[in-house]
Scaffold this active site. Structure first.
Site, mmCIF file in Angstrom:
data_model
loop_
_atom_site.group_PDB
_atom_site.id
_atom_site.type_symbol
_atom_site.label_atom_id
_atom_site.label_comp_id
_atom_site.label_asym_id
_atom_site.label_seq_id
_atom_site.Cartn_x
_atom_site.Cartn_y
_atom_site.Cartn_z
ATOM 1 N N ASN A 20 2.267 1.098 4.296
ATOM 2 C CA ASN A 20 3.208 1.785 5.179
ATOM 3 C C ASN A 20 2.811 1.476 6.615
ATOM 4 O O ASN A 20 1.820 2.006 7.113
ATOM 5 C CB ASN A 20 3.154 3.296 4.901
ATOM 6 C CG ASN A 20 3.995 4.098 5.874
ATOM 7 O OD1 ASN A 20 4.815 3.540 6.602
ATOM 8 N ND2 ASN A 20 3.791 5.414 5.884
ATOM 9 N N LYS A 22 4.306 2.299 9.265
ATOM 10 C CA LYS A 22 4.747 3.322 10.230
ATOM 11 C C LYS A 22 5.416 2.613 11.423
ATOM 12 O O LYS A 22 6.054 1.600 11.224
ATOM 13 C CB LYS A 22 3.578 4.220 10.633
ATOM 14 C CG LYS A 22 2.822 4.727 9.391
ATOM 15 C CD LYS A 22 1.809 5.783 9.658
ATOM 16 C CE LYS A 22 1.150 6.174 8.336
ATOM 17 N NZ LYS A 22 0.273 7.328 8.462
ATOM 18 N N HIS A 103 7.731 11.409 3.519
ATOM 19 C CA HIS A 103 6.401 11.204 4.106
ATOM 20 C C HIS A 103 6.085 12.396 5.013
ATOM 21 O O HIS A 103 6.966 12.929 5.689
ATOM 22 C CB HIS A 103 6.362 9.899 4.897
ATOM 23 C CG HIS A 103 4.975 9.554 5.335
ATOM 24 N ND1 HIS A 103 4.389 10.146 6.431
ATOM 25 C CD2 HIS A 103 4.047 8.731 4.795
ATOM 26 C CE1 HIS A 103 3.158 9.679 6.551
ATOM 27 N NE2 HIS A 103 2.922 8.817 5.573
ATOM 28 N N GLU A 105 4.811 12.659 7.823
ATOM 29 C CA GLU A 105 5.202 12.536 9.237
ATOM 30 C C GLU A 105 6.689 12.814 9.416
ATOM 31 O O GLU A 105 7.110 13.365 10.440
ATOM 32 C CB GLU A 105 4.810 11.143 9.761
ATOM 33 C CG GLU A 105 3.303 11.064 9.986
ATOM 34 C CD GLU A 105 2.690 9.700 9.769
ATOM 35 O OE1 GLU A 105 3.416 8.683 9.825
ATOM 36 O OE2 GLU A 105 1.470 9.644 9.524
ATOM 37 N N GLU A 209 -0.335 12.465 -0.977
ATOM 38 C CA GLU A 209 -0.972 12.176 0.305
ATOM 39 C C GLU A 209 -1.334 13.487 0.999
ATOM 40 O O GLU A 209 -0.502 14.069 1.712
ATOM 41 C CB GLU A 209 -0.009 11.391 1.207
ATOM 42 C CG GLU A 209 0.422 10.063 0.630
ATOM 43 C CD GLU A 209 0.917 9.144 1.737
ATOM 44 O OE1 GLU A 209 0.225 8.147 1.997
ATOM 45 O OE2 GLU A 209 1.929 9.432 2.361
ATOM 46 N N GLY A 215 -4.625 9.288 8.184
ATOM 47 C CA GLY A 215 -4.997 8.814 9.511
ATOM 48 C C GLY A 215 -6.247 9.459 10.089
ATOM 49 O O GLY A 215 -6.546 9.295 11.268
ATOM 50 N N SER A 255 -6.059 7.658 4.315
ATOM 51 C CA SER A 255 -7.281 6.968 4.745
ATOM 52 C C SER A 255 -7.867 6.047 3.672
ATOM 53 O O SER A 255 -9.090 5.922 3.568
ATOM 54 C CB SER A 255 -8.322 7.978 5.218
ATOM 55 O OG SER A 255 -7.869 8.646 6.380
HETATM 56 P P1 PGA Z 1 -3.457 6.263 6.378
HETATM 57 O O1 PGA Z 1 -1.903 6.609 6.148
HETATM 58 O O2 PGA Z 1 -3.854 5.290 5.307
HETATM 59 O O3 PGA Z 1 -3.501 5.652 7.759
HETATM 60 O O4 PGA Z 1 -4.207 7.527 6.283
HETATM 61 C C1 PGA Z 1 -1.398 6.797 4.858
HETATM 62 C C2 PGA Z 1 0.047 7.161 4.918
HETATM 63 O O5 PGA Z 1 0.450 7.885 5.847
HETATM 64 O O6 PGA Z 1 0.839 6.746 4.054
#
Ligand code: PGA
Length: 301
Positions: A20, A22, A103, A105, A209, A215, A255
């Site tokens: 992803n 983003k 997601h 976010e 997640e 992140g 992460s």
């Molecule tokens: P990350 O993001 O691996 O940077 O923690 C995962 C995600 O948001 O799908």
């Protein structure tokens, strides 16, 4: 609930590693992905990339059929006056057959509540898209303990996937009306000798997640992730029956790095990853894919 109880069947599932991006990436990064030999689907491991929507078509030209392409979100509406949005049928029109939905976010920054996530899922499913449905608890919920986190995640699944109570109103997704999967898609899923029969359960992937892991560099422990994945599979079994639950992929995100992937992918209910930050580094993303392929080759209990 015994954590490994629902874990049987991993050897039958095609594992999936998604990246992803983003709101990151560029035409140059697409080119780098195109030159990274390890970013390629094989019979037992699907690779998927979700760049910003602007880059979907250019990425497709470079990366298809080596990997699947996914939108990071999709409108719950069919068409019309929704400035800035992209519809499920538009994605299908340009042969982008996957989308992320829900997601964290999107949920936290753009106010996508459970009802919108459900509406998006229903619209996407009806249009023929395959969906990665993201769920996961916040730090605040997690701090209340395992049971609270499990109840929260199950409530997200319930809100998105369970048939609506009260009868005739919109139901969640159904596996009863198979959309014929096109040949190229079927090959990407199951390998070139695969039966052409539609495998509807392949169209739904759950991404667990935990928000506190996204992140932050703070990965869920393999045991904690496995425990939640088993809970999710139990929920799927209660909802759709044990056979479908055995076949639906549940992937972990938060992460994930090349260093942490090995232990996570050994867990019986972890069927791959949704990778954010590390998916922007082609070599590291490729290493994560290689780790999953090695585990697939070894076979799982
Ligand atoms: P990350 O993001 O691996 O940077 O923690 C995962 C995600 O948001 O799908």
């Amino acid at each position: 609930m015994a954590s490994g109880a629902a874990g049987g069947g991993k050897e039958e599932r095609v594992l999936l590693v998604g990246g992803n991006w983003k709101m990151n990436g560029s035409v140059d990064l697409i080119g780098q992905f195109g030159r990274e030999d390890s970013i390629v689907s094989t019979e037992g491991v699907q690779v998927l990339v979700a760049p910003p929507s602007l880059y979907l078509v250019p990425a497709q030209a470079v990366l298809s059929p080596r990997c699947l392409l996914a939108s990071q979100t999709v409108s719950e509406h069919g068409r019309g006056a929704f400035t800035g949005e992209i519809s499920a049928s538009m994605l299908m029109d340009v042969a982008i057959k996957w989308t992320l939905i829900g997601h964290s976010e999107r949920r936290t920054l753009y106010g996508e509540d459970d009802a919108r996530v459900r509406a998006k899922l229903c619209t996407a499913w009806a249009a023929g898209l395959s969906v990665i449905l993201c769920v996961g608890e916040s730090l605040q919920v997690r701090s209340q303990g395992d049971k609270a986190a499990e109840a929260f995640v199950c409530s997200q699944l319930e809100a998105s996937l369970a048939p609506a109570s009260g009868g005739a109103a919109a139901t969640g997704i159904s596996f009863d009306n198979p959309r014929p999967i096109e040949k190229d898609e079927d090959e990407a899923i199951s390998g070139h000798d695969a039966e052409p029969a539609a495998q509807q359960h392949q169209r739904l992937v759950i991404a667990y997640e935990p928000i506190w892991a996204i992140g932050t560099g703070q990965v869920a422990s393999a045991a904690a992730a496995q425990r939640m994945h088993a809970i999710i599979r139990h929920w799927l079994a209660a909802q759709f029956g044990p056979s479908l639950a055995r076949h639906i992929r549940i992937i972990y995100g938060g992460s994930v790095t090349a260093a942490g992937a090995e232990e996570l992918i050994q867990q019986v209910d972890i069927d791959g990853f949704l990778v954010g930050g590390a998916s922007l580094k082609p070599a590291e993303f490729g290493t994560i894919i290689q780790t999953v392929k090695r585990q697939k080759a070894k076979g799982v209990q």
